[in-house]
Design a protein around this motif. Sequence first.
Motif, PDB file in Angstrom:
ATOM      1  N   THR A 159      11.113  -5.553  34.005  1.00  0.00           N
ATOM      2  CA  THR A 159      11.758  -4.711  33.002  1.00  0.00           C
ATOM      3  C   THR A 159      11.981  -5.546  31.735  1.00  0.00           C
ATOM      4  O   THR A 159      11.679  -6.731  31.727  1.00  0.00           O
ATOM      5  CB  THR A 159      13.087  -4.161  33.573  1.00  0.00           C
ATOM      6  N   SER A 160      12.498  -4.898  30.680  1.00  0.00           N
ATOM      7  CA  SER A 160      12.617  -5.616  29.400  1.00  0.00           C
ATOM      8  C   SER A 160      13.824  -6.555  29.369  1.00  0.00           C
ATOM      9  O   SER A 160      14.811  -6.337  30.056  1.00  0.00           O
ATOM     10  CB  SER A 160      12.764  -4.609  28.270  1.00  0.00           C
ATOM     11  N   PHE A 161      13.756  -7.565  28.532  1.00  0.00           N
ATOM     12  CA  PHE A 161      14.895  -8.447  28.294  1.00  0.00           C
ATOM     13  C   PHE A 161      15.839  -7.778  27.308  1.00  0.00           C
ATOM     14  O   PHE A 161      15.395  -7.123  26.362  1.00  0.00           O
ATOM     15  CB  PHE A 161      14.426  -9.792  27.720  1.00  0.00           C
ATOM     16  N   SER A 162      17.146  -7.970  27.541  1.00  0.00           N
ATOM     17  CA  SER A 162      18.136  -7.342  26.665  1.00  0.00           C
ATOM     18  C   SER A 162      18.452  -8.253  25.476  1.00  0.00           C
ATOM     19  O   SER A 162      18.082  -9.420  25.454  1.00  0.00           O
ATOM     20  CB  SER A 162      19.419  -7.084  27.449  1.00  0.00           C
ATOM     21  N   LYS A 163      19.174  -7.686  24.537  1.00  0.00           N
ATOM     22  CA  LYS A 163      19.652  -8.444  23.378  1.00  0.00           C
ATOM     23  C   LYS A 163      20.559  -9.588  23.864  1.00  0.00           C
ATOM     24  O   LYS A 163      20.556 -10.690  23.302  1.00  0.00           O
ATOM     25  CB  LYS A 163      20.443  -7.471  22.484  1.00  0.00           C
ATOM     26  N   GLU A 164      21.343  -9.308  24.905  1.00  0.00           N
ATOM     27  CA  GLU A 164      22.261 -10.323  25.429  1.00  0.00           C
ATOM     28  C   GLU A 164      21.487 -11.498  26.048  1.00  0.00           C
ATOM     29  O   GLU A 164      21.856 -12.649  25.857  1.00  0.00           O
ATOM     30  CB  GLU A 164      23.201  -9.687  26.467  1.00  0.00           C
ATOM     31  N   ASP A 165      20.414 -11.182  26.766  1.00  0.00           N
ATOM     32  CA  ASP A 165      19.556 -12.243  27.314  1.00  0.00           C
ATOM     33  C   ASP A 165      19.090 -13.159  26.186  1.00  0.00           C
ATOM     34  O   ASP A 165      19.126 -14.383  26.285  1.00  0.00           O
ATOM     35  CB  ASP A 165      18.282 -11.667  27.960  1.00  0.00           C
ATOM     36  N   GLU A 166      18.650 -12.508  25.127  1.00  0.00           N
ATOM     37  CA  GLU A 166      18.103 -13.226  23.992  1.00  0.00           C
ATOM     38  C   GLU A 166      19.153 -14.181  23.420  1.00  0.00           C
ATOM     39  O   GLU A 166      18.882 -15.357  23.166  1.00  0.00           O
ATOM     40  CB  GLU A 166      17.737 -12.176  22.939  1.00  0.00           C
ATOM     41  N   LEU A 167      20.353 -13.658  23.277  1.00  0.00           N
ATOM     42  CA  LEU A 167      21.458 -14.418  22.706  1.00  0.00           C
ATOM     43  C   LEU A 167      21.798 -15.630  23.569  1.00  0.00           C
ATOM     44  O   LEU A 167      21.954 -16.754  23.088  1.00  0.00           O
ATOM     45  CB  LEU A 167      22.659 -13.476  22.646  1.00  0.00           C
ATOM     46  N   PHE A 168      21.911 -15.376  24.866  1.00  0.00           N
ATOM     47  CA  PHE A 168      22.303 -16.443  25.777  1.00  0.00           C
ATOM     48  C   PHE A 168      21.233 -17.518  25.911  1.00  0.00           C
ATOM     49  O   PHE A 168      21.526 -18.699  25.839  1.00  0.00           O
ATOM     50  CB  PHE A 168      22.663 -15.885  27.158  1.00  0.00           C
ATOM     51  N   VAL A 169      20.015 -17.084  26.101  1.00  0.00           N
ATOM     52  CA  VAL A 169      18.958 -18.075  26.286  1.00  0.00           C
ATOM     53  C   VAL A 169      18.794 -18.892  25.004  1.00  0.00           C
ATOM     54  O   VAL A 169      18.591 -20.096  25.035  1.00  0.00           O
ATOM     55  CB  VAL A 169      17.622 -17.428  26.710  1.00  0.00           C
ATOM     56  N   ASN A 170      18.940 -18.216  23.870  1.00  0.00           N
ATOM     57  CA  ASN A 170      18.809 -18.927  22.608  1.00  0.00           C
ATOM     58  C   ASN A 170      19.890 -19.996  22.459  1.00  0.00           C
ATOM     59  O   ASN A 170      19.624 -21.119  22.030  1.00  0.00           O
ATOM     60  CB  ASN A 170      18.893 -17.923  21.456  1.00  0.00           C
ATOM     61  N   HIS A 171      21.091 -19.659  22.861  1.00  0.00           N
ATOM     62  CA  HIS A 171      22.184 -20.617  22.777  1.00  0.00           C
ATOM     63  C   HIS A 171      21.956 -21.785  23.741  1.00  0.00           C
ATOM     64  O   HIS A 171      22.086 -22.951  23.372  1.00  0.00           O
ATOM     65  CB  HIS A 171      23.493 -19.906  23.092  1.00  0.00           C
TER      66      HIS A 171
END
Length: 388
Positions: A159-171
């Motif tokens: 399934t797709s990655f969420s905006k929150e995933d993006e935020l956390f992994v980026n941090h």
Amino acid sequence: MGKYDKNIQELLNVSEQINHIKDIDALLDRVLFEARIFTHSDAGSIYLMEGNRLKFRYVQNDSLFKGKKTSNKYLYTSHELEINEKSLAGYVVMTGKPLNIDDVYKIPTEHPYSFNISFDEQTSYRSKSILTIPLKTSQGTMVGILQIINRLDSRNQATSFSKEDELFVNHFANHAAVAIERAQITREIILRMINMAELRDPKETGAHVNRVGAYSIEMYQEWARNQGISEQEIKKFRDNLRIAAMLHDVGKVAISDTILKKPGKLDEQEFATMKLHCVMGARLFKNSSSEMDTMAAEVCLNHHERWDGAGYPGKIKGEEVPLTGRITALADVYDALISKRVYKDAWQEEDVLKYIQEQSGKQFDPGVIESFFSIYDVIKAIREKYIE
Ligand code: C2E
Ligand code: SIN
Ligand code: SIN
Ligand code: FE
Ligand code: FE
């Protein structure tokens, strides 16, 4: 504590922990693992910057590799990308921003980047959602990219990655980038130390020591899994073992060039001097208390001991020889035989394998030999990766 706070707490804990990992490969393993845990994803890979190219450095894939008894030979794939907008990874390096794609097989053709399906084709894997994140330090240095593949829903469907995933992994990637930069410097310093010691000849490279380090951790992992040792303990041991095994011959720094580079056979006197490299190497780490240095001293001292007790310098036998010594002994001799040396030509592969079989219970630990043969495809992949 809400889910969000709990995630932040975890992120901080993990970021703290990764700062203690010394070996670059062990670090990449952990970084990728944690990023995948955060996002419930099936697979991922890491590319690191090398000059002006992006070099494939690490891969994990639960669907393809998990539960497999043996090691993953794809870790040793050589694969490079140019830094331009054509690949997902290159695009992220160029823009410095995360790229979150729901289905990489459906990227509209007007986008500059497209997905490279060669790994999927080789393995019959189907990559779908891919989150590509820059590994950028707080100073803005781009060390590479982290790619997380196929977030899994509750029914294990991509399934797709969420905006929150993006935020956390980026941090998390910011912390990871700093740790990676540090581990790369450690690896470079060690390689320089080895170059000085073992090679002393600018034409030579660290290929032999890279191979011995990689063979050793792979043999160890196989051996340890068969013994039922926990994955956590295995990872910790590997972190130290790779570096320690790379340093096995560092004591050759004390041996003169006339002996070290002699084109022919050593006489008895010269060989007696050469044998001192074990003790000399161990001495370099004598006054340190770190686990890595202790293991390096152990490897230096014991990598020429034999299972039957006829080795040197201690003439100890069987399990009196520390496991690290039994493993590096086989790794070192395999590589010495299959390669050309100043004093000898390379042996044929089948002769090397025959020799190793014959030496089971004599020169080498039979259990270590068994692990060596059961991961032989990985051993070969390592040889193809680190060439002179
Ligand atoms: P190295 O070149 O890294 O070799 C490591 C080990 O691989 C050797 O430990 C030996 O166990 C094995 N090995 C290498 N070549 C052969 C071979 O042709 N036949 C067999 N059966 N085993 C082989 P070893 O013998 O204790 O030697 C330690 C180090 O001493 C070697 O490290 C190398 O630096 C040096 N050395 C040994 N023999 C000679 C020689 O005849 N000439 C020169 N110039 N150096 C030698
Ligand atoms: C590790 O040290 O945990 C991973 C190293 C590798 O397999 O390349
Ligand atoms: C690759 O497998 O070539 C990299 C995937 C990508 O980032 O395009
Ligand atoms: Fe040696
Ligand atoms: Fe060696």
